[in-house]
Write a protein that holds these residues in place. Structure first.
Motif, PDB file in Angstrom:
ATOM      1  N   LEU A  91      47.138  81.072  60.277  1.00 57.81           N
ATOM      2  CA  LEU A  91      47.717  81.985  61.146  1.00 57.81           C
ATOM      3  C   LEU A  91      46.358  82.016  61.908  1.00 57.81           C
ATOM      4  O   LEU A  91      46.802  82.139  63.301  1.00 57.81           O
ATOM      5  CB  LEU A  91      48.381  83.391  60.517  1.00 57.81           C
ATOM      6  CG  LEU A  91      48.374  84.269  61.272  1.00 57.81           C
ATOM      7  CD1 LEU A  91      49.732  84.059  62.130  1.00 57.81           C
ATOM      8  CD2 LEU A  91      48.795  85.512  60.638  1.00 57.81           C
ATOM      9  N   SER A  94      46.154  79.353  64.388  1.00 61.80           N
ATOM     10  CA  SER A  94      47.097  79.434  65.400  1.00 61.80           C
ATOM     11  C   SER A  94      46.620  80.455  66.411  1.00 61.80           C
ATOM     12  O   SER A  94      46.977  80.020  67.580  1.00 61.80           O
ATOM     13  CB  SER A  94      48.410  79.808  64.770  1.00 61.80           C
ATOM     14  OG  SER A  94      48.745  78.815  63.811  1.00 61.80           O
ATOM     15  N   LEU A  95      46.466  81.754  65.892  1.00 64.14           N
ATOM     16  CA  LEU A  95      45.914  82.890  67.048  1.00 64.14           C
ATOM     17  C   LEU A  95      44.616  82.294  67.922  1.00 64.14           C
ATOM     18  O   LEU A  95      44.693  82.554  68.994  1.00 64.14           O
ATOM     19  CB  LEU A  95      45.596  84.151  66.294  1.00 64.14           C
ATOM     20  CG  LEU A  95      46.517  84.760  65.730  1.00 64.14           C
ATOM     21  CD1 LEU A  95      46.310  85.862  64.866  1.00 64.14           C
ATOM     22  CD2 LEU A  95      47.769  84.917  66.567  1.00 64.14           C
ATOM     23  N   GLN A 190      64.928  84.730  69.198  1.00 59.92           N
ATOM     24  CA  GLN A 190      64.783  84.323  67.868  1.00 59.92           C
ATOM     25  C   GLN A 190      66.107  84.104  66.914  1.00 59.92           C
ATOM     26  O   GLN A 190      66.256  84.912  66.023  1.00 59.92           O
ATOM     27  CB  GLN A 190      63.824  85.279  67.082  1.00 59.92           C
ATOM     28  CG  GLN A 190      62.557  85.291  67.552  1.00 59.92           C
ATOM     29  CD  GLN A 190      61.907  83.653  67.252  1.00 59.92           C
ATOM     30  OE1 GLN A 190      61.514  83.665  66.017  1.00 59.92           O
ATOM     31  NE2 GLN A 190      61.806  82.631  68.309  1.00 59.92           N
ATOM     32  N   MET A 226      60.142  82.230  60.224  1.00 65.43           N
ATOM     33  CA  MET A 226      59.321  83.054  61.117  1.00 65.43           C
ATOM     34  C   MET A 226      57.914  82.713  60.899  1.00 65.43           C
ATOM     35  O   MET A 226      57.019  82.444  61.680  1.00 65.43           O
ATOM     36  CB  MET A 226      59.459  84.644  60.967  1.00 65.43           C
ATOM     37  CG  MET A 226      58.651  85.353  61.785  1.00 65.43           C
ATOM     38  SD  MET A 226      58.876  85.228  63.229  1.00 65.43           S
ATOM     39  CE  MET A 226      60.243  86.177  63.892  1.00 65.43           C
ATOM     40  N   ARG A 227      57.500  82.507  59.587  1.00 65.42           N
ATOM     41  CA  ARG A 227      56.131  82.120  59.055  1.00 65.42           C
ATOM     42  C   ARG A 227      55.941  80.797  59.858  1.00 65.42           C
ATOM     43  O   ARG A 227      54.726  80.622  60.245  1.00 65.42           O
ATOM     44  CB  ARG A 227      56.214  82.019  57.705  1.00 65.42           C
ATOM     45  CG  ARG A 227      55.240  83.130  57.091  1.00 65.42           C
ATOM     46  CD  ARG A 227      54.844  82.630  55.516  1.00 65.42           C
ATOM     47  NE  ARG A 227      55.960  82.641  54.885  1.00 65.42           N
ATOM     48  CZ  ARG A 227      56.730  83.728  54.350  1.00 65.42           C
ATOM     49  NH1 ARG A 227      56.263  85.039  54.615  1.00 65.42           N
ATOM     50  NH2 ARG A 227      57.851  83.445  53.643  1.00 65.42           N
ATOM     51  N   LEU A 229      56.905  79.520  62.395  1.00 67.30           N
ATOM     52  CA  LEU A 229      56.845  79.611  63.934  1.00 67.30           C
ATOM     53  C   LEU A 229      55.364  80.204  64.361  1.00 67.30           C
ATOM     54  O   LEU A 229      54.938  79.573  65.115  1.00 67.30           O
ATOM     55  CB  LEU A 229      57.827  80.569  64.625  1.00 67.30           C
ATOM     56  CG  LEU A 229      58.043  80.610  65.957  1.00 67.30           C
ATOM     57  CD1 LEU A 229      58.789  79.429  66.498  1.00 67.30           C
ATOM     58  CD2 LEU A 229      58.672  81.825  66.363  1.00 67.30           C
ATOM     59  N   LEU A 230      55.000  81.137  63.531  1.00 64.02           N
ATOM     60  CA  LEU A 230      53.560  81.626  63.758  1.00 64.02           C
ATOM     61  C   LEU A 230      52.554  80.798  63.534  1.00 64.02           C
ATOM     62  O   LEU A 230      51.444  80.765  64.163  1.00 64.02           O
ATOM     63  CB  LEU A 230      53.375  82.927  62.723  1.00 64.02           C
ATOM     64  CG  LEU A 230      54.165  84.032  62.962  1.00 64.02           C
ATOM     65  CD1 LEU A 230      54.005  85.025  62.031  1.00 64.02           C
ATOM     66  CD2 LEU A 230      53.883  84.706  64.549  1.00 64.02           C
ATOM     67  N   VAL A 231      52.846  79.761  62.428  1.00 61.02           N
ATOM     68  CA  VAL A 231      51.457  78.870  62.251  1.00 61.02           C
ATOM     69  C   VAL A 231      51.675  77.531  62.862  1.00 61.02           C
ATOM     70  O   VAL A 231      50.991  76.644  62.852  1.00 61.02           O
ATOM     71  CB  VAL A 231      51.483  78.484  60.724  1.00 61.02           C
ATOM     72  CG1 VAL A 231      50.987  79.709  59.927  1.00 61.02           C
ATOM     73  CG2 VAL A 231      52.787  77.772  60.221  1.00 61.02           C
ATOM     74  N   GLN A 232      52.935  77.477  63.678  1.00 60.42           N
ATOM     75  CA  GLN A 232      53.236  76.332  64.606  1.00 60.42           C
ATOM     76  C   GLN A 232      52.037  75.695  65.416  1.00 60.42           C
ATOM     77  O   GLN A 232      51.861  74.442  65.291  1.00 60.42           O
ATOM     78  CB  GLN A 232      54.375  76.404  65.310  1.00 60.42           C
ATOM     79  CG  GLN A 232      55.089  75.261  65.789  1.00 60.42           C
ATOM     80  CD  GLN A 232      55.346  75.260  67.202  1.00 60.42           C
ATOM     81  OE1 GLN A 232      54.633  76.033  67.921  1.00 60.42           O
ATOM     82  NE2 GLN A 232      56.317  74.465  67.745  1.00 60.42           N
TER      83      GLN A 232
END
Ligand SMILES: [Zn+2]
Ligand SMILES: [Zn+2]
Length: 435
Positions: A91, A94-95, A190, A226-227, A229-232
Motif C-alpha cells: 500500500l 502504491s501511494l 466500483q 478493494m485491497r 485495487l489499492l495495491v494495484q
C-alpha cells in the motif's frame, strides 16, 4: 486419450520412513507417506540462462511458505481478513507511486506552459504519467454481461449465495470462455463484478457451482477486490516500465552488426542508450517480480478464507470436490478439446466425471504433486492443498443447495452461451496435439 498420470513406484524406499517412493515421468522421486523430497522439482525447473539459482531458490521458498501456511490454517481456519506487513508495504509503495505519477503530470503541465523545447519535454512527461496512471478495474465487455431479467435462475442462485454469505449481490454477472472464474470492482462506481468462465462452469457438478460462487462472493465479503485495487499500482507500474523500456535482441544486433555506414559515434551513443535502457528495464523487472511475489503470497490467505466461506455455504463435500476438479482441469480441458467435434457441450461434465473417477485412486498423489508445482507467483494456493485444507476443517453441511431443477433452469438460460463456448473450443486449434 485418457492415459493415467504415469506415476510409478521406483523400487526404492524412503530414507525417512521406509515407505515406497514414487515418481512421475522422469521427475525426482518422492515419498507419498511422509512427503520426503516432494519439494524437489528437479529438471522441470526451467529458467533463462544465468537465472537458475534464483528460480530454484524462489521455488524452494514458495514450497516452504505453502507448507507453513497449510500447517497453520489446517489446524485453525482463518476467520477474517488480517492486516499484514506485506499488505502495508504494498500500500505504501502504491501511494508513493501515485504521488510520483501525479507530480510527473503536474510538472509536465508546468513545462508545457513555457512553450518551446520545454513544451516537448512537458508533453513527454504527461504521456509517461498517462501510461503509468493508476487504473480502476474495467467492466466486462457489454456483450458478455448478463442482464438480470434474462437470467433469473442464475441471479436467484447468486442472490441466495450472497445472502448466505452476508454480502452484497454482484452488480454485474458476466461470462467468458476461460476455465476460470473471478471477481473484482470496476469503474468509478466500483461495481462488483462476478465473471464466470463457461468451460469451467460446464464441467462442475451443481453443488460445485454453489461452491464456486460462494468462493468468489467470499472474496467480496473479505474486501479482497478493494485491497487488490489499492495495491494495484505496486503490482503493475514496474512491470509497465520494464515493458516500455525493453530493448530487444534484434535492436541490439542491428546496432552492433548493422551496416558499416551507420557505425561511428552515432552508433556508439545509441548502443550506450540501449545498454542503459536494458539495465533499467531489468531492474524494473526484478522489482516487479519481487512486488508481485509479495502481493500474491499476501493473497493466498485470502484464498483460504474464501474457501472457508465456500465450505460454510456449499458444504465441505462440494468445496473439496471443486478443488479436486481444479487439479484435473488441464487434463479436462485437453479431453474436451480432443472430443469437441464429436461431443456436445451437455456431455462435457460426463467427460470430466469419467476422468475424475479414473483418477480417484491416484488422487492423494495428484494432490501432492500440485504442491510440488508451486511458484511464488501463483494467485491461488496449490489446488491439492486447498482440497486437503477443506478436508481438515470440521465437516459442514450445505446452507445453500442447488436442486436438479434449479440447475437445469440455469443451464437452459445459458444455452446460447454454451453453444458459443463450444464454437470457441472448436475454433481454438491450440487444444489439439497437446497432451
Ligand atoms: Zn517417507
Ligand atoms: Zn479466489
Amino acid at each position: 486419450m485418457m492415459q493415467p498420470v504415469s506415476t510409478t513406484t521406483t523400487g526404492l524406499t524412503c530414507p525417512d520412513c521406509a515407505e515406497r517412493l514414487y515418481r512421475v515421468d522422469n521427475g525426482p522421486s518422492w515419498c507419498p507417506a511422509c512427503e520426503w523430497n516432494l519439494g524437489n522439482l528437479g529438471e522441470a525447473l526451467t529458467a533463462p540462462r544465468g537465472w537458475g539459482w534464483l528460480v530454484r531458490r524462489s521455488h524452494r521458498t514458495a514450497f516452504r511458505l505453502d507448507q507453513e501456511q497449510f500447517t497453520k490454517y489446517s489446524a485453525r481456519r482463518p476467520d477474517g481478513p488480517e492486516p499484514s506487513t506485506v499488505g502495508r508495504i504494498l500500500l505504501a509503495v502504491s501511494l508513493l507511486l501515485i504521488a510520483v505519477v501525479a507530480a510527473t503530470a503536474a510538472y509536465g503541465v508546468v513545462l508545457i506552459t513555457h512553450g518551446g523545447l520545454a513544451f516537448v519535454g512537458g508533453a513527454a512527461l504527461i504521456l509517461v504519467a498517462v501510461v503509468l496512471r493508476p487504473r480502476l478495474g474495467k467492466l466486462p465487455k457489454r456483450g458478455h454481461r448478463l442482464k438480470r431479467t434474462d437470467y433469473p435462475a442464475l441471479y436467484s442462485l447468486v442472490d441466495q449465495v450472497a445472502q448466505a454469505a452476508g454480502a452484497h449481490a454482484p452488480d454485474v454477472i458476466a461470462v467468458d470462455f476461460a476455465f476460470n472464474a473471478s471477481t473484482w470492482r470496476a469503474g468509478i462506481r466500483q461495481r462488483r463484478v462476478l465473471n464466470l468462465g463457461l468451460p469451467l462452469w460446464l464441467v462442475l457438478e451443481p453443488q460445485q457451482h454453489v461452491a464456486l460462487l460462494a468462493h468468489e462472493i467470499g472474496h467480496q465479503v473479505n474486501g479482497d477486490p478493494m485491497r487488490s485495487l489499492l495495491v494495484q499500482p505496486a503490482m503493475r507500474t514496474f512491470g509497465a516500465l520494464a515493458r516500455y523500456t525493453h530493448v530487444s535482441q534484434r535492436s541490439f544486433d542491428r546496432v552492433m552488426y548493422g551496416s558499416p555506414r551507420a557505425a561511428g559515434r552515432g552508433a556508439l551513443l545509441e548502443l550506450l542508450i540501449m545498454l542503459a535502457m536494458k539495465l533499467f528495464s531489468s531492474i524494473c523487472l526484478l522489482i516487479h517480480a519481487a512486488l508481485n511475489a509479495l502481493g500474491f503470497r499476501d493473497r493466498q490467505r485470502a484464498e483460504y478464507l474464501a474457501d472457508g466461506i465456500a465450505v460454510d455455504i456449499a458444504g465441505s463435500t462440494a468445496m473439496i470436490g471443486l478443488a479436486d476438479r481444479l487439479i484435473l482441469m488441464p487434463q479436462i480441458a485437453n479431453i474436451i478439446g480432443y472430443n469437441a467435434e464429436t461431443q456436445r457441450v451437455s456431455q462435457w461434465r460426463a467427460l470430466a466425471d469419467t476422468l475424475s473417477t479414473s483418477r480417484a485412486e491416484q488422487l492423494p498423489l495428484l494432490r501432492q504433486l500440485t504442491a510440488r508445482n508451486t511458484t511464488l507467483w501463483a494467485q491461488h494456493p496449490p489446488a491439492g492443498l486447498r482440497a486437503r485444507m477443506a478436508e481438515a476443517w470440521p465437516a459442514t453441511e450445505p446452507r445453500v443447495s442447488l436442486t436438479a431443477q434449479e440447475s437445469t433452469a440455469i443451464n437452459a438460460e445459458l444455452r446460447d452461451w454454451f453453444k458459443a463456448t463450444h464454437a470457441k473450443i472448436l475454433g481454438s486449434r491450440s487444444f489439439r496435439g497437446r497432451n
